[in-house]
Design a protein around this motif. Structure first.
Motif, mmCIF file in Angstrom:
data_model
loop_
_atom_site.group_PDB
_atom_site.id
_atom_site.type_symbol
_atom_site.label_atom_id
_atom_site.label_comp_id
_atom_site.label_asym_id
_atom_site.label_seq_id
_atom_site.Cartn_x
_atom_site.Cartn_y
_atom_site.Cartn_z
ATOM 1 N N UNK A 1 0.837 -1.204 0.000
ATOM 2 C CA UNK A 1 0.000 0.000 0.000
ATOM 3 C C UNK A 1 0.870 1.253 0.000
ATOM 4 N N UNK A 2 1.933 1.244 0.795
ATOM 5 C CA UNK A 2 2.834 2.406 0.800
ATOM 6 C C UNK A 2 3.464 2.610 -0.568
ATOM 7 N N UNK A 3 3.975 1.514 -1.145
ATOM 8 C CA UNK A 3 4.643 1.623 -2.450
ATOM 9 C C UNK A 3 3.663 2.006 -3.547
ATOM 10 N N UNK A 4 2.440 1.498 -3.474
ATOM 11 C CA UNK A 4 1.413 1.901 -4.431
ATOM 12 C C UNK A 4 1.226 3.412 -4.400
ATOM 13 N N UNK A 5 1.169 3.989 -3.190
ATOM 14 C CA UNK A 5 0.937 5.428 -3.103
ATOM 15 C C UNK A 5 2.122 6.223 -3.647
ATOM 16 N N UNK A 6 3.364 5.787 -3.369
ATOM 17 C CA UNK A 6 4.510 6.509 -3.920
ATOM 18 C C UNK A 6 4.444 6.508 -5.443
ATOM 19 N N UNK B 1 -8.693 11.698 1.856
ATOM 20 C CA UNK B 1 -8.333 10.388 1.301
ATOM 21 C C UNK B 1 -7.912 9.460 2.431
ATOM 22 N N UNK B 2 -8.531 8.302 2.496
ATOM 23 C CA UNK B 2 -8.094 7.279 3.434
ATOM 24 C C UNK B 2 -7.086 6.393 2.689
ATOM 25 N N UNK B 3 -5.794 6.602 2.965
ATOM 26 C CA UNK B 3 -4.759 5.913 2.204
ATOM 27 C C UNK B 3 -4.884 4.397 2.317
ATOM 28 N N UNK B 4 -5.178 3.913 3.506
ATOM 29 C CA UNK B 4 -5.256 2.470 3.714
ATOM 30 C C UNK B 4 -6.424 1.865 2.954
ATOM 31 N N UNK B 5 -7.599 2.455 3.088
ATOM 32 C CA UNK B 5 -8.780 1.911 2.433
ATOM 33 C C UNK B 5 -8.650 1.952 0.916
ATOM 34 N N UNK B 6 -8.210 3.091 0.421
ATOM 35 C CA UNK B 6 -8.082 3.230 -1.031
ATOM 36 C C UNK B 6 -6.988 2.296 -1.565
ATOM 37 N N UNK B 7 -5.882 2.162 -0.817
ATOM 38 C CA UNK B 7 -4.808 1.284 -1.244
ATOM 39 C C UNK B 7 -5.240 -0.166 -1.324
ATOM 40 N N UNK B 8 -5.986 -0.622 -0.330
ATOM 41 C CA UNK B 8 -6.489 -2.000 -0.356
ATOM 42 C C UNK B 8 -7.437 -2.213 -1.545
ATOM 43 N N UNK B 9 -8.268 -1.214 -1.795
ATOM 44 C CA UNK B 9 -9.193 -1.316 -2.925
ATOM 45 C C UNK B 9 -8.424 -1.420 -4.238
ATOM 46 N N UNK B 10 -7.340 -0.647 -4.366
ATOM 47 C CA UNK B 10 -6.549 -0.719 -5.597
ATOM 48 C C UNK B 10 -5.915 -2.102 -5.748
ATOM 49 N N UNK B 11 -5.340 -2.639 -4.665
ATOM 50 C CA UNK B 11 -4.737 -3.970 -4.738
ATOM 51 C C UNK B 11 -5.764 -5.016 -5.134
ATOM 52 N N UNK B 12 -6.958 -4.889 -4.614
ATOM 53 C CA UNK B 12 -8.035 -5.824 -4.956
ATOM 54 C C UNK B 12 -8.367 -5.740 -6.448
ATOM 55 N N UNK B 13 -8.468 -4.526 -6.958
ATOM 56 C CA UNK B 13 -8.761 -4.344 -8.388
ATOM 57 C C UNK B 13 -7.606 -4.839 -9.263
#
Length: 664
Positions: A528-533, A582-594
């Motif tokens: 999730x951290x790396x996705x956001x960077x 923006x909830x970084x954790x929630x949005x990041x998990x959603x992106x990984x799921x997609x």
């Protein structure tokens, strides 16, 4: 959020500029995933003209905050066979002059061409221009001569700032071609400031799917200043986050990449070798079979003939620069005009039997000039070298002039001689693969799995019974075709089949053997951290001040703990600059799921490692890193225990991101 998007449609022969309000899109990866789902590229081959190359800058480019100017590329990888992010340091510092946030390319030019994008005060100027010279002529010195040619051709045509991104012959003939770019100052390349969007084969997609051999970008457009483009406003904002001045915090948190006085070195090259020591990946990942005392001898030689030369010629001379944006990290360590980073130099150095820096310079320069993902090529070369040493292949079949010297004892006894031999052979192999010289080098361009099928079919009698040539290869596999070399660390998280591997979207700490449930938690956190960077185009070298975490101080009298870090810095920036919660954790998990959904639709699903070497790296780590329980499990039934370990890791990973299907 609102973004300026540019669609370059080579099918219809038109370009479309839009200012779009996009819900749930906070950066380029969010946008790129939407583009790929729109074109259903999961149903298409990686070299389909519909495999959009989406690239652009993050929402904080143009700020005074260092690290916020990475240029991000997103595409379906011909190597890993699913969507892949690849980023290039500093290039968005020039790209912001176009006035565009995101560009997507679909369709294919009739002949190899250059995409030109630049901005002026009132418009975005776009053209697709066929090259008047052949690529073979332009690639006389690979990407370097090609880039020089393009600078000469476009320097006077593009007003203001200019930067070039281009590909080399590896993009024409392999699945792991990279995109090269270098900072220009007064029209001249800045030594050591080159950077690459290399991992995943983005250069191959750009050229083979779209016939775009280079992108020229820049201009004079200047976006209206935001709050964080003003020094005083930025200083005031961060005074509520950190108890010390912002740039003092940044200097502390990027010390590893600039200079660490404790070790007397700096940059990824110096720091990573001192950290990894005898755990450094060497000799085609044979660490589980080499006694620790021999690995310690090899590390001492690496220290003497690799790191100490680097320290004398770069660190001591203070020849450091940046990737092209103002940044206190000055992470680019330069010697003899060459940038020296850990992973390319390890993949084409110790991993391939080369521990003498002068020889490694030649190897890395050759691989870079040909436009390879240097990490992927080094992993391929070291595998081929071991197959030759084991007499499964001959040098003649590979097209090189002799046998590599891959024995640990040979390297210990004759480090410089063995390194020179191996560097020369690696250069020969690189040219053969980049230019597809011969049947087998051409297959190597498609990756280890295709090449191994050929070896197993044609040289079965040379392979030990019950084994495959693939058993000596190291890679992470997805589905029937996907593969990628992991990052250069002996870390458990590097061998887990994830939707993104070969980058830091995993838990890559070496020397530890966590339980699978704990490993999965750490993988999700890191991903999730790396996705956001990557999503916002921020350099991961700045993660130590960008990521919220616990705040501590020594309990010696009164201890004052700032409340500012209770919220991630990035969330604060979205709020202050854009008014977006923006909830970084929630949005990041959603992106990984997609991302998992897309990969599964592409036929890229997690599989058990098809290589005994990878199994042994996981099993051997239990002993090396001190996990007695798993060591006993591996001793009883190695393959079953590895399957159990990966299965439990992926089960927890799937549970944590809310996706039921990402399992063995």
């Amino acid at each position: 959020m609102e973004f300026v998007t540019l669609r370059v449609d080579l099918i219809e022969g038109k370009v479309l500029l839009r200012r779009e309000r996009l819900e749930g899109v906070y950066g380029l990866l969010d946008y790129g995933l939407n583009v790929h789902n729109f074109f259903k590229t999961y149903e298409k081959e990686p070299y389909s003209p519909y495999n959009a190359v989406v690239f652009g800058k993050g929402p904080f480019a143009g700020s005074i905050l260092p690290g916020s100017h990475r240029l991000v590329f997103f595409f379906k990888s011909p190597l890993y066979r699913t969507l892949f992010p690849s980023t290039m340091g500093g290039a968005a510092y020039t790209f912001q002059r176009t006035g565009v946030d995101f560009v997507s390319i679909i369709g294919k030019a009739e002949t190899p061409s250059v995409l030109v994008i630049y901005g002026d005060e009132t418009s975005v100027v776009v053209s697709v221009e066929p090259l008047k010279k052949s690529l073979s002529e332009l690639w006389k010195d690979g990407v370097y001569s090609f880039s020089d040619y393009l600078v000469g051709k476009f320097l006077d045509r593009v007003p203001g700032e200019l930067r070039i991104a281009c590909v080399g012959p590896a993009s024409l003939n392999t699945n792991y071609g990279a995109i090269f770019s270098q900072t220009l100052r007064n029209g001249k390349p800045v030594e050591g400031s080159e950077d690459w969007a290399a991992r995943g084969g983005g250069g191959s997609v750009l050229l083979r799917a779209h016939n775009i051999a280079a992108i020229v970008f820049g201009g004079v457009y200047k976006e209206e200043k935001r709050l964080i483009s003003n020094y005083d406003h930025t200083k005031k904002l961060f005074s509520g986050i950190f108890s010390e001045p912002l740039f003092k915090v940044i200097a502390k948190k990027t010390e590893k990449y600039r200079y660490n006085p404790k070790h007397g070195t700096g940059g990824t090259f110096g720091e990573d070798y001192y950290a990894e020591r005898e755990k450094t990946p060497i000799l085609n990942w044979q660490m589980p079979y080499i006694p620790r005392e021999d690995r310690e001898r090899l590390f001492n030689l690496i220290k003497e003939k690799y790191v100490e030369i680097f320290n004398k010629e770069s660190i001591d001379k203070n020849t450091w620069t940046t990737c092209g944006e103002p940044c206190p990290a000055a992470c680019k360590k330069v010697r003899n005009g060459l940038k020296v980073d850990y992973e390319p130099y390890n993949a084409n150095g110790p991993l391939a039997g080369n521990i003498y820096l002068k020889a490694a310079d030649r190897a890395v320069r050759t691989v870079d000039s040909l436009g390879f993902d240097a990490i992927e090529f080094g992993c391929i070369a070291s595998w081929v070298f071991e197959l030759i040493e084991r007499e499964i292949l001959t040098p003649e079949e590979v097209g090189i002039s002799g046998k590599p010297l891959l024995s640990p004892q040979t390297l210990i006894n004759e480090p410089e001689k063995a390194s020179e031999v191996n560097a020369d052979l690696l250069c020969q192999l690189a040219k053969n693969v980049a230019y597809a010289k011969g049947e087998f080098p051409k297959l190597l361009g498609e990756g280890k799995r295709k090449a191994a099928s050929y070896i197993d079919e044609n040289f079965k009698e040379r392979i030990p019974e019950g084994r495959s040539s693939l058993d000596y290869a190291v890679f992470v596999a997805l589905g029937k075709e996907g593969e990628i070399c992991p990052t250069m660390y002996w870390a458990l998280g590097n061998f887990i089949p994830l939707p993104v591997q070969g980058k830091y979207w995993t838990y890559y700490k070496f020397g530890v053997f966590p339980e699978p449930e704990s490993l999965a938690e750490k993988i999700v956190e890191s991903s999730i951290s790396e996705y956001w960077y990557d999503n916002v185009g921020w350099c991961r070298f700045h993660r130590r001040w960008m990521t919220a975490g616990e705040v501590s101080c020594e309990l010696d009298g009164e201890c004052s703990l700032s409340r500012g870090l209770a919220k991630p810095v990035l969330e604060r920036l979205f709020e202050v600059v854009y008014g977006e919660g923006v909830n970084l954790l929630r949005h990041g998990k959603d992106f990984l799921k997609r991302l998992c959904d897309y990969a599964l639709k592409s036929g890229s699903y997690p599989i058990f490692p098809p290589s005994e070497r990878v199994i042994d790296l996981i099993a051997g780590a239990s002993y090396e890193f001190g996990n007695k329980r798993w060591e006993e499990n591996f001793r009883k039934n190695k393959a079953k225990a590895v399957r159990d370990y990966i299965s439990k890791t992926l089960e927890t990973y799937s549970l944590l991101i809310g996706h039921e299907g990402w399992k063995l």
